[in-house]
Design a protein around this motif. Structure first.
Motif, PDB file in Angstrom:
ATOM      1  N   GLY A 143       0.606  -1.187   0.215  1.00 31.58           N
ATOM      2  CA  GLY A 143       0.296   0.191   0.088  1.00 31.58           C
ATOM      3  C   GLY A 143       1.048   1.572  -0.130  1.00 31.58           C
ATOM      4  O   GLY A 143       0.677   2.611   0.343  1.00 31.58           O
ATOM      5  N   ARG A 144       2.030   0.841  -0.372  1.00 32.33           N
ATOM      6  CA  ARG A 144       2.924   2.388  -0.387  1.00 32.33           C
ATOM      7  C   ARG A 144       4.092   2.351  -1.429  1.00 32.33           C
ATOM      8  O   ARG A 144       4.674   1.104  -2.246  1.00 32.33           O
ATOM      9  CB  ARG A 144       3.240   2.619   0.524  1.00 32.33           C
ATOM     10  CG  ARG A 144       4.184   1.921   1.438  1.00 32.33           C
ATOM     11  CD  ARG A 144       5.067   2.224   3.250  1.00 32.33           C
ATOM     12  NE  ARG A 144       6.850   1.304   2.627  1.00 32.33           N
ATOM     13  CZ  ARG A 144       6.446   0.354   3.471  1.00 32.33           C
ATOM     14  NH1 ARG A 144       5.663  -0.117   4.112  1.00 32.33           N
ATOM     15  NH2 ARG A 144       8.205   0.038   4.463  1.00 32.33           N
ATOM     16  N   ARG A 145       4.667   3.275  -2.017  1.00 32.25           N
ATOM     17  CA  ARG A 145       6.057   2.889  -2.963  1.00 32.25           C
ATOM     18  C   ARG A 145       6.998   2.438  -2.566  1.00 32.25           C
ATOM     19  O   ARG A 145       7.462   2.762  -1.568  1.00 32.25           O
ATOM     20  CB  ARG A 145       5.721   4.511  -3.999  1.00 32.25           C
ATOM     21  CG  ARG A 145       4.735   4.914  -4.376  1.00 32.25           C
ATOM     22  CD  ARG A 145       5.061   5.772  -5.747  1.00 32.25           C
ATOM     23  NE  ARG A 145       6.539   5.671  -6.804  1.00 32.25           N
ATOM     24  CZ  ARG A 145       6.364   4.551  -7.569  1.00 32.25           C
ATOM     25  NH1 ARG A 145       5.024   3.982  -8.003  1.00 32.25           N
ATOM     26  NH2 ARG A 145       7.512   4.283  -8.590  1.00 32.25           N
ATOM     27  N   ILE A 146       8.044   1.678  -2.984  1.00 34.04           N
ATOM     28  CA  ILE A 146       9.079   1.460  -2.877  1.00 34.04           C
ATOM     29  C   ILE A 146       9.706   1.251  -4.002  1.00 34.04           C
ATOM     30  O   ILE A 146       9.227   1.474  -5.554  1.00 34.04           O
ATOM     31  CB  ILE A 146       9.093  -0.405  -2.096  1.00 34.04           C
ATOM     32  CG1 ILE A 146       8.456  -1.243  -3.610  1.00 34.04           C
ATOM     33  CG2 ILE A 146       8.732  -0.673  -0.784  1.00 34.04           C
ATOM     34  CD1 ILE A 146       8.993  -2.761  -3.010  1.00 34.04           C
ATOM     35  N   GLU A 147      11.116   1.653  -3.636  1.00 35.32           N
ATOM     36  CA  GLU A 147      12.136   1.249  -4.797  1.00 35.32           C
ATOM     37  C   GLU A 147      12.763   0.078  -4.628  1.00 35.32           C
ATOM     38  O   GLU A 147      13.106  -0.952  -3.690  1.00 35.32           O
ATOM     39  CB  GLU A 147      13.563   1.963  -4.375  1.00 35.32           C
ATOM     40  CG  GLU A 147      14.202   1.931  -5.310  1.00 35.32           C
ATOM     41  CD  GLU A 147      15.586   3.049  -4.877  1.00 35.32           C
ATOM     42  OE1 GLU A 147      16.850   2.332  -5.066  1.00 35.32           O
ATOM     43  OE2 GLU A 147      15.264   3.936  -3.943  1.00 35.32           O
ATOM     44  N   LEU A 148      12.758  -0.787  -5.838  1.00 33.99           N
ATOM     45  CA  LEU A 148      12.794  -2.059  -6.148  1.00 33.99           C
ATOM     46  C   LEU A 148      14.163  -2.231  -6.988  1.00 33.99           C
ATOM     47  O   LEU A 148      13.984  -1.674  -8.234  1.00 33.99           O
ATOM     48  CB  LEU A 148      12.295  -3.023  -6.403  1.00 33.99           C
ATOM     49  CG  LEU A 148      12.782  -4.592  -6.415  1.00 33.99           C
ATOM     50  CD1 LEU A 148      12.941  -4.818  -5.101  1.00 33.99           C
ATOM     51  CD2 LEU A 148      11.539  -5.556  -7.045  1.00 33.99           C
ATOM     52  N   ARG A 149      15.886  -2.257  -6.597  1.00 33.73           N
ATOM     53  CA  ARG A 149      16.420  -2.390  -7.421  1.00 33.73           C
ATOM     54  C   ARG A 149      17.001  -4.043  -7.856  1.00 33.73           C
ATOM     55  O   ARG A 149      16.675  -4.559  -6.742  1.00 33.73           O
ATOM     56  CB  ARG A 149      17.870  -2.065  -7.174  1.00 33.73           C
ATOM     57  CG  ARG A 149      17.573   0.015  -6.596  1.00 33.73           C
ATOM     58  CD  ARG A 149      19.000   0.118  -6.477  1.00 33.73           C
ATOM     59  NE  ARG A 149      20.247  -0.491  -5.473  1.00 33.73           N
ATOM     60  CZ  ARG A 149      20.027   0.176  -3.928  1.00 33.73           C
ATOM     61  NH1 ARG A 149      19.084   1.012  -3.947  1.00 33.73           N
ATOM     62  NH2 ARG A 149      20.475  -0.685  -3.050  1.00 33.73           N
ATOM     63  N   ILE A 150      17.558  -4.018  -8.985  1.00 41.63           N
ATOM     64  CA  ILE A 150      18.061  -5.850  -9.070  1.00 41.63           C
ATOM     65  C   ILE A 150      18.939  -6.144  -9.256  1.00 41.63           C
ATOM     66  O   ILE A 150      20.312  -5.207  -9.453  1.00 41.63           O
ATOM     67  CB  ILE A 150      17.256  -6.253 -10.261  1.00 41.63           C
ATOM     68  CG1 ILE A 150      17.420  -7.679 -10.401  1.00 41.63           C
ATOM     69  CG2 ILE A 150      17.642  -5.582 -11.689  1.00 41.63           C
ATOM     70  CD1 ILE A 150      15.931  -8.697 -11.524  1.00 41.63           C
ATOM     71  N   ARG A 151      19.763  -7.569  -8.446  1.00 37.59           N
ATOM     72  CA  ARG A 151      21.402  -7.157  -8.518  1.00 37.59           C
ATOM     73  C   ARG A 151      21.188  -8.604  -9.584  1.00 37.59           C
ATOM     74  O   ARG A 151      20.446  -9.501  -8.260  1.00 37.59           O
ATOM     75  CB  ARG A 151      21.560  -7.313  -7.116  1.00 37.59           C
ATOM     76  CG  ARG A 151      23.569  -7.578  -7.464  1.00 37.59           C
ATOM     77  CD  ARG A 151      23.943  -6.795  -6.183  1.00 37.59           C
ATOM     78  NE  ARG A 151      25.290  -7.951  -5.695  1.00 37.59           N
ATOM     79  CZ  ARG A 151      25.797  -8.900  -5.542  1.00 37.59           C
ATOM     80  NH1 ARG A 151      25.101  -8.997  -4.144  1.00 37.59           N
ATOM     81  NH2 ARG A 151      27.254  -8.818  -5.525  1.00 37.59           N
ATOM     82  N   LEU A 152      21.939  -9.124 -10.321  1.00 38.14           N
ATOM     83  CA  LEU A 152      21.889 -10.492 -10.927  1.00 38.14           C
ATOM     84  C   LEU A 152      23.407 -10.953 -10.430  1.00 38.14           C
ATOM     85  O   LEU A 152      24.352 -10.672 -10.883  1.00 38.14           O
ATOM     86  CB  LEU A 152      22.145 -10.026 -12.166  1.00 38.14           C
ATOM     87  CG  LEU A 152      21.184  -9.236 -13.305  1.00 38.14           C
ATOM     88  CD1 LEU A 152      20.761  -9.364 -14.719  1.00 38.14           C
ATOM     89  CD2 LEU A 152      19.461 -10.083 -12.408  1.00 38.14           C
ATOM     90  N   LEU A 153      22.812 -12.019  -9.821  1.00 37.08           N
ATOM     91  CA  LEU A 153      24.256 -12.583  -8.661  1.00 37.08           C
ATOM     92  C   LEU A 153      25.175 -13.578  -9.955  1.00 37.08           C
ATOM     93  O   LEU A 153      24.156 -14.537 -11.223  1.00 37.08           O
ATOM     94  CB  LEU A 153      23.388 -12.904  -7.667  1.00 37.08           C
ATOM     95  CG  LEU A 153      23.028 -12.623  -7.095  1.00 37.08           C
ATOM     96  CD1 LEU A 153      22.459 -13.495  -5.893  1.00 37.08           C
ATOM     97  CD2 LEU A 153      24.322 -11.748  -6.523  1.00 37.08           C
ATOM     98  N   THR A 154      26.234 -14.269  -9.771  1.00 40.13           N
ATOM     99  CA  THR A 154      26.274 -14.673 -10.775  1.00 40.13           C
ATOM    100  C   THR A 154      26.448 -16.428  -9.693  1.00 40.13           C
ATOM    101  O   THR A 154      26.109 -16.469  -8.581  1.00 40.13           O
ATOM    102  CB  THR A 154      28.405 -15.299 -10.824  1.00 40.13           C
ATOM    103  OG1 THR A 154      28.262 -15.206  -9.281  1.00 40.13           O
ATOM    104  CG2 THR A 154      28.405 -13.648 -10.950  1.00 40.13           C
ATOM    105  N   ALA A 155      27.089 -17.483 -10.674  1.00 43.03           N
ATOM    106  CA  ALA A 155      26.172 -18.705 -10.017  1.00 43.03           C
ATOM    107  C   ALA A 155      27.242 -19.248  -8.860  1.00 43.03           C
ATOM    108  O   ALA A 155      26.438 -19.660  -7.932  1.00 43.03           O
ATOM    109  CB  ALA A 155      26.900 -20.024 -11.399  1.00 43.03           C
ATOM    110  N   SER A 156      28.448 -18.927  -9.008  1.00 42.54           N
ATOM    111  CA  SER A 156      29.501 -18.862  -7.723  1.00 42.54           C
ATOM    112  C   SER A 156      28.833 -17.348  -6.650  1.00 42.54           C
ATOM    113  O   SER A 156      28.672 -18.261  -5.230  1.00 42.54           O
ATOM    114  CB  SER A 156      31.026 -18.513  -7.935  1.00 42.54           C
ATOM    115  OG  SER A 156      30.947 -16.870  -8.418  1.00 42.54           O
TER     116      SER A 156
END
Length: 177
Positions: A143-156
């Motif tokens: 019910g409110r705005r959020i900031e969602l960043r994405i971080r793509l992880l390596t297999a390790s």
């Protein structure tokens, strides 16, 4: 008060006051066994409530129903008690229904600020669309705005992360536990 000869269980509010039947609160346990070093009012990190049901496996005392989410999973700044694992699992499930799995094999959400989160995941088909859909689903639940960043992880990085305690949500806020 399950197994009342060995342990005393309370359901309390944020101020440590006992709550009546049917009211959810923090589960607090006092051991009646360890006389030299007793656990007195040990906060388990769980939430629950006493319920008015009887069970053949528990002839004495009042049964407890555990409420989803743990103290360590609560989203900071969300007002009412809101567990990150529950919220983001719902947001991810709705995203998967909308977009399909997008190739997701790993996902973890980390709260880094009151309204800032990082979605850590493996390489996915369309990272921006995936992130935006998860964010929109989470915002509709919150019910409110959020900031969602994405971080793509390596297999390790995923391998190292999976060796730690498995969780969908965690807090990385300064002072958060």
């Amino acid at each position: 008060f399950t197994n009342s000869r060995n342990v005393f269980v309370e359901i309390v509010d944020n101020q440590g006051q006992g709550l009546p039947l049917g009211c959810p609160g923090r589960v607090v346990v006092t051991s009646l066994q360890a006389k030299l070093m007793p656990f007195i009012r040990y906060m388990t990190g769980d939430f629950g409530m006493f319920v008015d049901r009887r069970c053949s496996c528990q002839p004495e005392g009042t049964p407890i129903e555990i409420v989803p989410g743990r103290e360590s999973e609560l989203i900071e700044g969300s007002g009412p008690r809101l567990a990150g694992n529950v919220l983001f699992q719902n947001a991810l499930n709705k995203t998967y229904k909308t977009l399909g799995t997008c190739g997701v094999t790993y996902a973890r959400i980390v709260q880094v600020g009151i309204d800032q989160f990082v979605l850590q995941t493996n390489e996915v088909e369309d990272p921006v669309k995936f992130r935006d859909t998860v964010a929109n689903e989470a915002m509709s639940i919150l019910g409110r705005r959020i900031e969602l960043r994405i971080r793509l992880l390596t297999a390790s990085e995923i391998s190292v992360s999976e060796q730690q305690k498995p969780w969908l949500f965690r807090k990385a806020l300064e002072g958060a536990q």
